[in-house]
Design a protein around this motif. Structure first.
Motif, PDB file in Angstrom:
ATOM      1  N   LEU A  12       0.846  -1.192   0.000  1.00  0.00           N
ATOM      2  CA  LEU A  12       0.000   0.000   0.000  1.00  0.00           C
ATOM      3  C   LEU A  12       0.883   1.244   0.000  1.00  0.00           C
ATOM      4  O   LEU A  12       2.059   1.176   0.357  1.00  0.00           O
ATOM      5  CB  LEU A  12      -0.908   0.016   1.235  1.00  0.00           C
ATOM      6  CG  LEU A  12      -1.976  -1.086   1.301  1.00  0.00           C
ATOM      7  CD1 LEU A  12      -2.615  -1.122   2.672  1.00  0.00           C
ATOM      8  CD2 LEU A  12      -3.025  -0.867   0.225  1.00  0.00           C
ATOM      9  N   PRO A  13       0.320   2.402  -0.346  1.00  0.00           N
ATOM     10  CA  PRO A  13       1.114   3.636  -0.369  1.00  0.00           C
ATOM     11  C   PRO A  13       1.653   4.010   1.010  1.00  0.00           C
ATOM     12  O   PRO A  13       1.143   3.570   2.043  1.00  0.00           O
ATOM     13  CB  PRO A  13       0.103   4.693  -0.840  1.00  0.00           C
ATOM     14  CG  PRO A  13      -1.007   3.935  -1.467  1.00  0.00           C
ATOM     15  CD  PRO A  13      -1.047   2.600  -0.798  1.00  0.00           C
ATOM     16  N   THR A  14       2.663   4.845   1.010  1.00  0.00           N
ATOM     17  CA  THR A  14       3.237   5.382   2.240  1.00  0.00           C
ATOM     18  C   THR A  14       2.147   6.043   3.063  1.00  0.00           C
ATOM     19  O   THR A  14       1.277   6.739   2.527  1.00  0.00           O
ATOM     20  CB  THR A  14       4.331   6.416   1.893  1.00  0.00           C
ATOM     21  OG1 THR A  14       5.330   5.745   1.123  1.00  0.00           O
ATOM     22  CG2 THR A  14       4.947   7.019   3.136  1.00  0.00           C
ATOM     23  N   ALA A  15       2.191   5.811   4.364  1.00  0.00           N
ATOM     24  CA  ALA A  15       1.268   6.416   5.341  1.00  0.00           C
ATOM     25  C   ALA A  15      -0.166   5.931   5.195  1.00  0.00           C
ATOM     26  O   ALA A  15      -1.091   6.573   5.680  1.00  0.00           O
ATOM     27  CB  ALA A  15       1.336   7.940   5.291  1.00  0.00           C
ATOM     28  N   TYR A  16      -0.385   4.783   4.567  1.00  0.00           N
ATOM     29  CA  TYR A  16      -1.736   4.248   4.422  1.00  0.00           C
ATOM     30  C   TYR A  16      -2.160   3.420   5.626  1.00  0.00           C
ATOM     31  O   TYR A  16      -3.334   3.205   5.843  1.00  0.00           O
ATOM     32  CB  TYR A  16      -1.843   3.403   3.148  1.00  0.00           C
ATOM     33  CG  TYR A  16      -3.285   3.146   2.752  1.00  0.00           C
ATOM     34  CD1 TYR A  16      -3.958   4.009   1.892  1.00  0.00           C
ATOM     35  CD2 TYR A  16      -3.979   2.054   3.236  1.00  0.00           C
ATOM     36  CE1 TYR A  16      -5.266   3.789   1.525  1.00  0.00           C
ATOM     37  CE2 TYR A  16      -5.294   1.825   2.872  1.00  0.00           C
ATOM     38  CZ  TYR A  16      -5.938   2.690   2.025  1.00  0.00           C
ATOM     39  OH  TYR A  16      -7.243   2.466   1.665  1.00  0.00           O
TER      40      TYR A  16
END
Length: 117
Positions: free
Chosen positions: A56-60
């Motif tokens: 998943l994307p960063t900070a998700y």
């Protein structure tokens, strides 16, 4: 991109069945559960799931998913968990969260010395 792995035991533990939202609330009650987090936690709650990779994307919220997997393995399957993390800061954050969960469920926590090197 990061990955977080799931559980290794497939035995039926002593904990009650949880929903993805309940599991997420144990590890991160300060934020709303995102759709991909819910999907990942729903999969780890399946009795046939023994391994999972999450990208998943960063900070998700991958760390919250990993903690949810760990809590499920320990509480619901009476299992053990080994987690590998890339930084000492993340290790400390995860340990603090696990201690808080343990204290909330058991009233105490037993600490073991850890060498982060």
């Amino acid at each position: 991109s990061d990955g977080s792995g799931g559980s290794g035991s497939s035995g039926g533990g002593g904990g009650a069945e949880l929903t993805p939202a309940q599991l997420y609330a144990l590890v991160d009650s300060s934020r709303d559960l995102r759709p991909k987090q819910e999907e990942a936690l729903a999969r780890i709650l399946l009795p046939t799931t023994t391994t999972m990779l999450v990208q998943l994307p960063t900070a998700y919220g991958k760390t919250s998913i990993a903690l949810g997997c760990a809590v499920h393995e320990i509480v619901c399957r009476d299992g053990r968990v080994v987690m590998f993390v890339p930084t000492i800061a993340l290790m400390n954050d995860m340990m603090k969260t696990m201690e808080e969960i343990t204290i909330a469920r058991l009233g105490h926590v037993e600490k073991f010395p850890i060498n982060p090197y």
